[in-house]
Design a protein around this motif. Structure first.
Motif, short mmCIF file in Angstrom:
data_model
loop_
_atom_site.label_atom_id
_atom_site.label_comp_id
_atom_site.label_asym_id
_atom_site.label_seq_id
_atom_site.Cartn_x
_atom_site.Cartn_y
_atom_site.Cartn_z
N GLY A 79 0.81 -1.20 0.00
CA GLY A 79 0.00 0.00 0.00
C GLY A 79 0.85 1.27 0.00
N GLN A 80 0.18 2.41 0.03
CA GLN A 80 0.86 3.71 0.02
C GLN A 80 0.35 4.59 1.15
OE1 GLN A 80 0.67 5.54 -3.86
NE2 GLN A 80 1.28 3.66 -4.93
N PRO A 81 0.63 4.21 2.41
CA PRO A 81 0.15 5.00 3.55
C PRO A 81 0.77 6.39 3.63
CG PRO A 81 1.69 3.32 4.28
CD PRO A 81 1.39 3.03 2.85
N PHE A 82 1.89 6.59 2.92
CA PHE A 82 2.54 7.90 2.93
C PHE A 82 2.46 8.56 1.56
CE2 PHE A 82 4.51 5.40 6.28
CZ PHE A 82 4.51 6.28 7.35
N ALA A 83 1.33 8.37 0.90
CA ALA A 83 1.15 8.97 -0.43
C ALA A 83 1.22 10.49 -0.38
CB ALA A 83 -0.19 8.53 -1.03
N TRP A 84 0.97 11.07 0.79
CA TRP A 84 1.01 12.52 0.96
C TRP A 84 2.44 13.04 1.04
CZ3 TRP A 84 3.77 13.43 5.33
CH2 TRP A 84 3.81 12.40 6.28
N TRP A 85 3.41 12.14 1.22
CA TRP A 85 4.82 12.54 1.40
C TRP A 85 5.30 13.28 0.15
CZ3 TRP A 85 8.33 13.03 5.10
CH2 TRP A 85 9.68 13.04 4.79
N PRO A 86 5.77 14.53 0.28
CA PRO A 86 6.11 15.32 -0.90
C PRO A 86 7.46 14.99 -1.53
CG PRO A 86 6.53 16.59 1.08
CD PRO A 86 5.91 15.30 1.53
N LEU A 87 8.33 14.30 -0.78
CA LEU A 87 9.66 14.00 -1.29
C LEU A 87 9.73 12.58 -1.83
CD1 LEU A 87 11.73 15.67 1.58
CD2 LEU A 87 11.03 16.66 -0.59
N SER A 88 10.91 12.14 -2.16
CA SER A 88 11.12 10.80 -2.70
C SER A 88 10.67 9.74 -1.70
CB SER A 88 12.59 10.59 -3.04
OG SER A 88 12.87 9.23 -3.32
N ALA A 89 10.06 8.67 -2.21
CA ALA A 89 9.59 7.58 -1.35
C ALA A 89 10.73 6.87 -0.64
CB ALA A 89 8.79 6.58 -2.18
N ALA A 90 11.93 6.93 -1.21
CA ALA A 90 13.07 6.27 -0.60
C ALA A 90 13.41 6.87 0.76
CB ALA A 90 14.28 6.35 -1.52
N LEU A 91 13.15 8.16 0.94
CA LEU A 91 13.51 8.85 2.17
C LEU A 91 12.64 8.43 3.34
CD1 LEU A 91 14.08 12.44 0.74
CD2 LEU A 91 15.75 10.61 1.09
N ILE A 92 11.57 7.70 3.08
CA ILE A 92 10.70 7.23 4.15
C ILE A 92 11.31 6.04 4.87
CG2 ILE A 92 8.41 6.29 4.69
CD1 ILE A 92 7.35 7.73 2.24
N ILE A 93 11.98 5.18 4.13
CA ILE A 93 12.46 3.92 4.74
C ILE A 93 13.98 3.80 4.81
CG2 ILE A 93 10.39 2.56 4.28
CD1 ILE A 93 13.32 2.24 1.94
N LEU A 94 14.70 4.62 4.05
CA LEU A 94 16.16 4.49 4.04
C LEU A 94 16.79 4.79 5.39
CD1 LEU A 94 17.68 5.80 0.68
CD2 LEU A 94 17.81 3.53 1.68
N VAL A 95 16.10 5.52 6.25
CA VAL A 95 16.64 5.86 7.56
C VAL A 95 16.93 4.60 8.37
CG1 VAL A 95 14.34 6.11 8.58
CG2 VAL A 95 16.30 7.23 9.65
N PHE A 96 16.20 3.52 8.14
CA PHE A 96 16.37 2.31 8.93
C PHE A 96 17.61 1.51 8.51
CE2 PHE A 96 11.82 3.33 9.11
CZ PHE A 96 11.71 3.55 10.47
N PRO A 97 17.75 1.12 7.23
CA PRO A 97 18.99 0.43 6.85
C PRO A 97 20.22 1.33 6.98
CG PRO A 97 17.67 0.90 4.90
CD PRO A 97 16.81 1.18 6.09
N LEU A 98 20.05 2.64 6.72
CA LEU A 98 21.17 3.56 6.87
C LEU A 98 21.57 3.70 8.33
CD1 LEU A 98 23.12 5.58 5.58
CD2 LEU A 98 21.39 7.35 5.90
N GLY A 99 20.58 3.81 9.22
CA GLY A 99 20.88 3.90 10.64
C GLY A 99 21.55 2.64 11.15
N PHE A 100 21.15 1.48 10.63
CA PHE A 100 21.78 0.22 11.03
C PHE A 100 23.24 0.18 10.62
CE2 PHE A 100 22.55 -4.36 9.86
CZ PHE A 100 22.72 -4.81 11.18
#
Length: 273
Positions: A79-100
């Motif tokens: 699904g697209q629960p963050f369809a309202w997000w104005p920036l790239s979709a990658a920036l929603i989840i990259l924080v987790f693998p990057l933080g790891f």
């Protein structure tokens, strides 16, 4: 009178004026780490902010998985629960693998040496006058590594699911030469994604935090044979943790770049069946 001594001349150090007495090319390893890691950061940053060319049926770039924002058709399997997000979709989840990765014990050593010269190599003095370790902001945030490990496991499961989807039958418009869809899809992209997810799991499961999760806080291993066996297995993987860290870093970039080439029409996927 205030002193300006630092590095090898700072108080408490041995009175050796030379930065190091090593005769080998100790600087090659931190330099290589600096160049390679900087290159990956630049590449990943550009791809993350592009917000396009991340999906080529049936392949989804690991930088955008899971795709929860305003994604192209076919890319959102959750699904697209963050369809309202104005920036790239990658920036929603990259924080987790990057933080790891950024809080990973191995990567800490790598970029502390290559970027902060703290120290640049064994037996080579660092240029800093003081050292507080990871007890102050911002380095105290490194202690959240274990929580990022839990998130990395979820990401690994999602990437595994992506590999399964990469084997699904292709739509009619992507059929083979006979005009019929095969029962299963196998392409070069499928193999690249499979190799990538294996390396991702080797890196994730060889983590020091994983080793503690499966075998930590136990007084008697003999009373916990299953956890002891898991701890032994993870400990063996842990000896090559640095290797899996670099291999998985390269594999993520290779898979994303391959999908980018497919999505932009620069190449065609090599189909096996």
């Amino acid at each position: 009178m205030a002193t300006t001594d630092h590095g090898v001349t700072s108080p408490g150090r041995a009175h050796i004026e030379a930065r190091t007495l090593r005769q080998d090319r100790w600087w090659q390893s931190p330099l290589a780490t600096f160049v390679v890691f900087s290159g990956f950061v630049v590449f990943a940053t550009i791809r993350a902010f592009m917000g396009r060319d991340y999906y080529a049926t049936p392949y989804l770039s690991p930088f955008y998985s899971p795709c929860l924002g305003d994604c192209v058709e076919g890319a959102s399997d959750f699904g697209q629960p963050f369809a309202w997000w104005p920036l790239s979709a990658a920036l929603i989840i990259l924080v987790f693998p990057l933080g790891f990765r950024m809080t990973c014990y191995y990567y800490r050593k790598a970029y502390y040496r290559a970027f902060w010269l703290s120290p640049p190599a064994c037996g080579v003095a660092e240029p800093h006058t003081s050292y507080s370790g990871e007890t102050r902001f911002p380095l105290i945030l490194q202690n959240v590594h274990r929580w990022f490990w839990y998130a990395a496991v979820v990401v690994g499961l999602v990437l595994t699911f992506d590999v399964v989807l990469a084997f699904r039958p292709m739509p009619a418009e992507y059929a083979l030469g006979d005009g019929e869809t095969s029962g299963i899809h196998m392409g070069l992209g499928t193999l690249l994604m499979l190799v990538n997810v294996v390396l991702i799991w080797l890196y994730t499961l060889s983590c020091h935090s994983c080793r503690h999760v499966v075998g930590g806080r136990l007084r008697h291993f003999s009373k916990h044979p299953v956890r002891y066996r898991l701890w032994t297995w993870v400990s063996r993987l842990n000896t090559s943790h640095g290797r899996w860290a670099w291999y998985s870093l390269f594999s993520v970039a290779v898979v994303d770049f391959y999908i980018f080439l497919l999505a932009t029409g620069r190449i065609q996927d090599v189909r096996f069946f």
